[in-house]
Design a protein around this motif. Structure first.
Motif: not given
Lengths: 247, 507
Positions: A98, A101, A104, A121, B228-231, B233, B282-289
């Motif tokens: 990751v 991650y 931006r 993402h 999870s999308g960290r918009f 942020l 999109l905010s995916p289902a899991p946080h990928h970390d």
């Protein structure tokens, strides 16, 4: 004069505290030695500073950071550049899972291989375009859910010559940004609906710009990197959920 | 020939126009963002397209001569206990369009509502009730981890704590505003929530859509969310509030992520979320970390470290089967508060199957989590914030008596600003100006109005809570927390009562 710090005896929190305190005093350059799994170094730091790290930083190096330029002489563990905003991380070694991650902005340059779920993402907005360059190979799910920015995968400096350049599910759910790959990739490695495309003129110019800086960071020959052809992966739609629902 | 669209044949609602009252002012046409009212300029008359009516009652409310009545469409299917119109019409929609059924708000199915099977106690004869108008009544609540024990020392004849307490958030009532993102709801509602939170001494939650520049001033009453999308942020955002909530799950749609459709990503939204106009967010289902409790701990401490341990970190999950064990892991991962969102929790958009079928009722979840954390001796290390289907102040009292420290209200706050529960938030066309960021529709609900209504609601509830506490002979909400002796069950099974740890009425 940069502030030199032997961090081996300190907890990560203390290291960050020392950096923040000296930042307030106007220090703009730091050298950390003896880094050994220290987590969250420079996390949330918002300042234009230069940091040189010797050793192996732990989880989430430079998470949420805005501005610092970090150069690591060593490998880094998981989560480097997590949700990073601005700045740069140069890694003279390998990186874990990751990396970058939801990054931006800013740049991450890695000399060697990376683990799984790298560049997930990533997103771009206005003039902020994050760039992640991997000199080695990548594991599964590279650039999953990618919403913007640039990933460049070179596959050149690897500990695993027998492996393919990237794992499976590359770019799954991608809906923005671009992934450049040096060499070839099997379509079966790509996420659903994705296809490799040849580069056009504007790609080449962009790529050359990014790679020039990368080569300068590691003392590499640009011509050597550009010897092989690149392909690019771009999303097949910017609205993956556009037609999913019944009302 | 075009394929017939079954779903258009059988409208849900019927627009009845009383022609003796209608003055053809066309207010209904301008009010209806779904275009159910049509002006026929040739015939100079008004027409209705019943199939477009969502039952929001906007036209009815604003018709100057009260010439409109919106009712369920009287045209009925033959009665059948199993194949009700709900299922028939859903199948029509999917046969027409081949998609996932989408809806809004919380679970609409009539599962047993445990709040409605719990009654509260009151004092009679032997222990006098307390009158909150006459005596002080404390609703003040501290959110965050409490120390295991206090060490007190005497310095110059004065007593003081030996160690500094970890940071806690003080709220003047155990009612907080649930995460609703800017994007899902209008900026005006966000402004109203923020101002009301400040004046009430409580907190509101930004949701995962970032924080609009105009709202940074409400920092001391703000919880920012990290999904999870960290918009939107970034460091300023993380430092803007008093707490950061990691959103793992949501009661309305456990196990799936969220997404704001591109249509709703306007210029302003795009600035706050930091994504291009018109792109799906999109905010995916899991946080990928996050794939384990250790990973969750990783993110909790990344956030704490990034904000220099000045902010509390909450973790929000949907109430699912093993909620107690999951909550225990979350506390051990270092969360300062566990937010549990139950089956009835609302949303701006969720697949209907998820909204109605996944998760467990919040009442059972609160009790199970509280019990588990107590059994493990770690209850003091966290606060429990419960949400999902809190409809009135009695629900708040019951939730706290079951073991919650505080509750989140979302739907209730939106109803306070005029929501009629038409359940079409996902269209972005909310005629009441709530779940929309269309500049024209937004104007229908100015921030001052939103503020006033939300403020009034919580003011009313807090007074009711004080009255109920007084009736029980309690003068502080602290004494109610987990105090199941103040609850009795009516019509629950032994098993249900065991989970809730309550006795049956009469016992």
């Amino acid at each position: 004069m940069p502030l030199e710090l032997e961090v081996f005896p300190f907890h990560y929190s203390q290291v960050n505290k020392i950096i923040r305190e000296n930042l307030k005093k106007g220090e703009r350059e730091f050298i950390l030695r003896g880094v050994n799994g220290h987590r969250y170094l420079l996390a949330g730091v918002s300042a234009d500073i230069k940091v040189t790290i010797y050793g192996t930083p732990g989880l989430d190096l430079g998470a949420f950071m805005r501005g610092p330029v970090i150069r690591v002489f060593g490998n880094v563990q998981d989560g480097a550049g997590n949700t990073m905003d601005e700045g740069k991380i140069v890694i003279h070694g390998m990186a874990g899972d990751v990396v970058g991650y939801a990054m931006r902005g800013g740049k991450i340059h890695i000399y060697g291989d990376v683990g799984y779920r790298v560049g997930i993402h990533m997103k771009a907005y206005m003039e902020k375009i994050p760039v992640l360059i991997i000199g080695g190979k990548a594991g599964d799910f590279l650039g999953e859910y990618m919403a913007g920015g640039v990933i460049i995968l070179l596959g050149m400096h690897t500990l695993y010559p027998e492996r393919p350049i990237a794992g499976l599910f590359l770019g799954t759910g991608m809906h923005g940004g671009v992934i450049y790959i040096r060499g070839k990739i099997k379509e079966s490695q790509l996420g659903l609906g994705l296809k490799p495309y040849p580069l056009d003129g504007s790609d080449e110019k962009l790529l050359e710009g990014y790679l020039k800086e990368y080569c300068e960071d590691f003392g590499l020959e640009l011509s050597e990197v550009l010897k092989e052809d690149f392909i690019k992966i771009i999303p097949y739609t910017h609205r993956p959920y556009g037609k999913l629902y019944a009302y | 020939m075009a394929t017939p669209q079954w779903s258009k044949f059988f409208p849900d609602f019927y627009i009845e126009r009383l022609w003796d009252k209608c003055i053809k002012c066309r207010r209904c046409v301008s009010e209806c963002s779904y275009e159910a009212h049509i002006w026929d300029s040739k015939k100079k008359t008004l027409l209705e397209d019943h199939s477009k009516c969502v039952g929001c009652h906007r036209c009815e409310a604003f018709c100057p001569t009260k010439a409109l009545i919106i009712k369920r469409h009287p045209s009925d299917f033959r009665e059948h206990a199993l194949w009700t119109p709900w299922f028939i019409k859903n199948i029509y929609k999917q046969a027409d369009q081949g998609g996932v059924l989408l809806t809004s708000t919380g679970c609409a199915l009539p599962y047993k509502n445990y709040f409605d099977h719990l009654v509260l106690d009151a004092c009679q004869v032997t222990n006098p009730p307390i009158d909150p108008l006459r005596e002080p009544m404390e609703l003040r609540t501290y959110i965050g981890p409490k120390p295991e024990s206090l060490e007190i020392e005497e310095v110059n004849g004065k007593f003081r704590l030996k160690k500094k307490l970890p940071p806690l958030i003080r709220v003047e009532a155990p009612i907080l505003f649930a995460a609703m993102s800017y994007g899902a709801i209008s900026l005006h509602v966000h402004q109203g929530l923020a101002r009301a939170a400040r004046d009430l001494g409580i907190l509101y939650n930004t949701g995962e859509g970032g924080l609009h520049a105009s709202l940074y001033e409400y920092g001391p009453n703000t919880i920012v969310q990290c999904a999870s999308g960290r918009f939107g942020l970034h460091v300023d955002y993380l430092n803007a509030g008093v707490a950061i909530e990691i959103k793992i799950g949501q009661g309305a749609k456990p196990g799936i992520g969220g997404h704001l459709p591109g249509e709703k990503v306007t210029e302003e939204i795009s600035k706050t979320r930091m994504i291009p106009v018109g792109s799906d967010a999109l905010s995916p289902a899991p946080h990928h970390d996050i794939y384990s409790i250790e990973d969750l701990r990783g993110l909790i401490f990344a956030l704490k470290e990034a904000t220099e341990y000045k902010k509390l970190v909450f973790v929000k999950i949907a109430a699912v089967h093993n909620v107690a064990a999951i909550a225990s892991g979350i506390v051990r991962a270092g969360a300062d508060a566990v937010v549990i969102d139950g089956l009835k929790g609302g949303t701006g958009a969720a697949p209907t199957m998820f909204r109605d079928n996944i998760g467990i009722p919040i009442e059972l979840a609160i009790s199970a989590v509280d019990k588990r954390l107590r059994a493990e001796g770690i209850r003091h290390r966290t606060s429990i914030i419960a949400s999902g289907g809190i409809r009135c102040s009695a629900d708040v009292v019951k939730a706290i008596a079951l073991g919650a420290d505080a509750v989140y209200i979302g739907t209730a706050a939106l109803i306070a600003v005029g929501c009629t529960m038409c359940q079409r938030c996902f269209t972005g066309k909310c005629p009441w100006g709530i779940a929309t960021n269309n500049p024209e529709l937004m104007k229908r609900l100015p921030p001052e109005v939103a503020y006033e209504k939300i403020y009034n609601l919580v003011k009313g509830w807090t007074h009711e809570i004080k009255e109920m506490l007084g009736a029980m002979g309690i003068n502080s909400i602290e004494s109610l927390k987990g105090n199941r002796d103040k609850l009795r069950a009516v019509g629950l099974t032994k098993e249900e009562m065991e989970i809730l740890e309550v006795k049956h009425a009469g016992e």
